[in-house]
Design a protein around this motif. Structure first.
Motif, mmCIF file in Angstrom:
data_model
loop_
_atom_site.group_PDB
_atom_site.id
_atom_site.type_symbol
_atom_site.label_atom_id
_atom_site.label_comp_id
_atom_site.label_asym_id
_atom_site.label_seq_id
_atom_site.Cartn_x
_atom_site.Cartn_y
_atom_site.Cartn_z
ATOM 1 N N PRO A 1 40.511 35.998 34.617
ATOM 2 C CA PRO A 1 40.858 35.552 36.301
ATOM 3 C C PRO A 1 40.827 36.571 36.903
ATOM 4 N N SER A 2 40.919 36.777 38.258
ATOM 5 C CA SER A 2 40.772 37.774 39.059
ATOM 6 C C SER A 2 42.153 38.830 38.928
ATOM 7 N N ILE A 3 42.009 39.890 39.057
ATOM 8 C CA ILE A 3 42.968 40.862 38.612
ATOM 9 C C ILE A 3 43.876 41.248 39.853
ATOM 10 N N ASP A 4 45.090 41.250 39.873
ATOM 11 C CA ASP A 4 46.031 41.912 41.032
ATOM 12 C C ASP A 4 46.137 43.213 40.724
ATOM 13 N N ILE A 5 45.473 44.050 41.295
ATOM 14 C CA ILE A 5 45.594 45.643 41.069
ATOM 15 C C ILE A 5 46.939 46.084 41.551
#
Length: 268
Positions: free
Chosen positions: A38-42
């Protein structure tokens, strides 16, 4: 030339717009871009561990494609640092408006190669093929504890190393062997982690300084077998100032001294 190359796209929330459209096959089906995570929330405090935590999953792919922009540069640094010694899959960066100094930092932290946006799939395939053919090893791997001990560097112990990650402990124990770029990257990574927490600037700065001074004093004592005068001279600090730092962090020189002095050479 390989029949097919499988690339893992490590997407982040801030790079989704220019990364996700690449998912799928390219160049007559010989280059596949997958999105295995999944897209990473930095902005999350544990975002830098995502790459290292997915090391086993990423072994299925020929390379990892890490999108890096100015906004995600700090996260990329901490992610590469955390993945050292765990991630075996080569890492390529998809660069969007980064300067040479930032690229040098990423190379020091383990980046294998990069391409700039807008990306050319054919160029990327050629670069990946060359990398895999050369079987290039991971860059600048951290020394293992056995190697550090063989070099005369003591393992970090005591309360100041409690709760540190293994990579951080290794960095501290070999701090005298590190380059300026590596120390800069670690400082930037620590500052980035602190900035996303509730720590004040003063508290975060004090913590980083304490870790550096503690690691440096211990490493200097380890290199000079607990001889405070020699360690202070090598550090270019007055002996009293060096001793003051030892007292400040409750560092004892005794554990770093040899049990018996080296035997003199026999005449003849």
């Amino acid at each position: 030339m390989r029949e097919r190359l499988d690339c893992a796209l490590i997407a982040t929330v801030c790079t989704n717009d220019w990364i996700r459209p690449w998912t799928g096959r390219h160049w007559c089906g010989r280059l596949y871009f997958h999105a295995p995570m999944p897209s990473i929330d930095i902005s999350q405090h544990n975002a830098s561990a995502s790459l290292a935590d997915s090391a086993m999953l990423l072994r299925r792919f020929d390379v990892c494609l890490l999108p890096v922009s100015e906004h995600s540069l700090a996260w990329a640094r901490t992610s590469l640092l955390a993945a050292r010694g765990r991630l075996e899959t080569p890492v390529f960066a998809l660069i969007d408006q980064l300067k040479a100094a930032a690229l040098n930092d990423l190379y020091e932290l383990g980046l294998h190669d990069f391409v700039r946006t807008p990306m050319c799939p054919e160029e990327l395939r050629v670069r990946i093929e060359r990398l895999l053919d050369e079987k290039k090893p991971a860059l600048h791997a951290w020394p293992q504890p056995a190697v550090a001990q063989a070099q005369g560097v003591k393992e970090p112990t005591g309360p100041h190393h409690a709760g540190q990650a293994p990579d951080e402990a290794t960095l501290c124990s070999t701090i005298l062997e590190r380059t300026g770029l590596e120390l800069d990257a670690y400082a930037a990574a620590s500052a980035s982690r602190s900035a996303t927490s509730r720590e004040s600037f003063r508290a975060a700065k004090s913590k980083i300084i304490e870790r550096f001074e503690t690691a440096y004093i211990k490493a200097a004592l380890g290199r000079h077998s607990g001889n405070i005068a020699m360690a202070a001279r090598a550090a270019q600090k007055h002996r009293r100032a060096f001793w003051a730092l030892m007292r400040k962090y409750d560092i004892d020189a005794a554990p770093y001294r040899s049990e018996s002095p080296p035997k003199p050479f026999a005449d003849g």
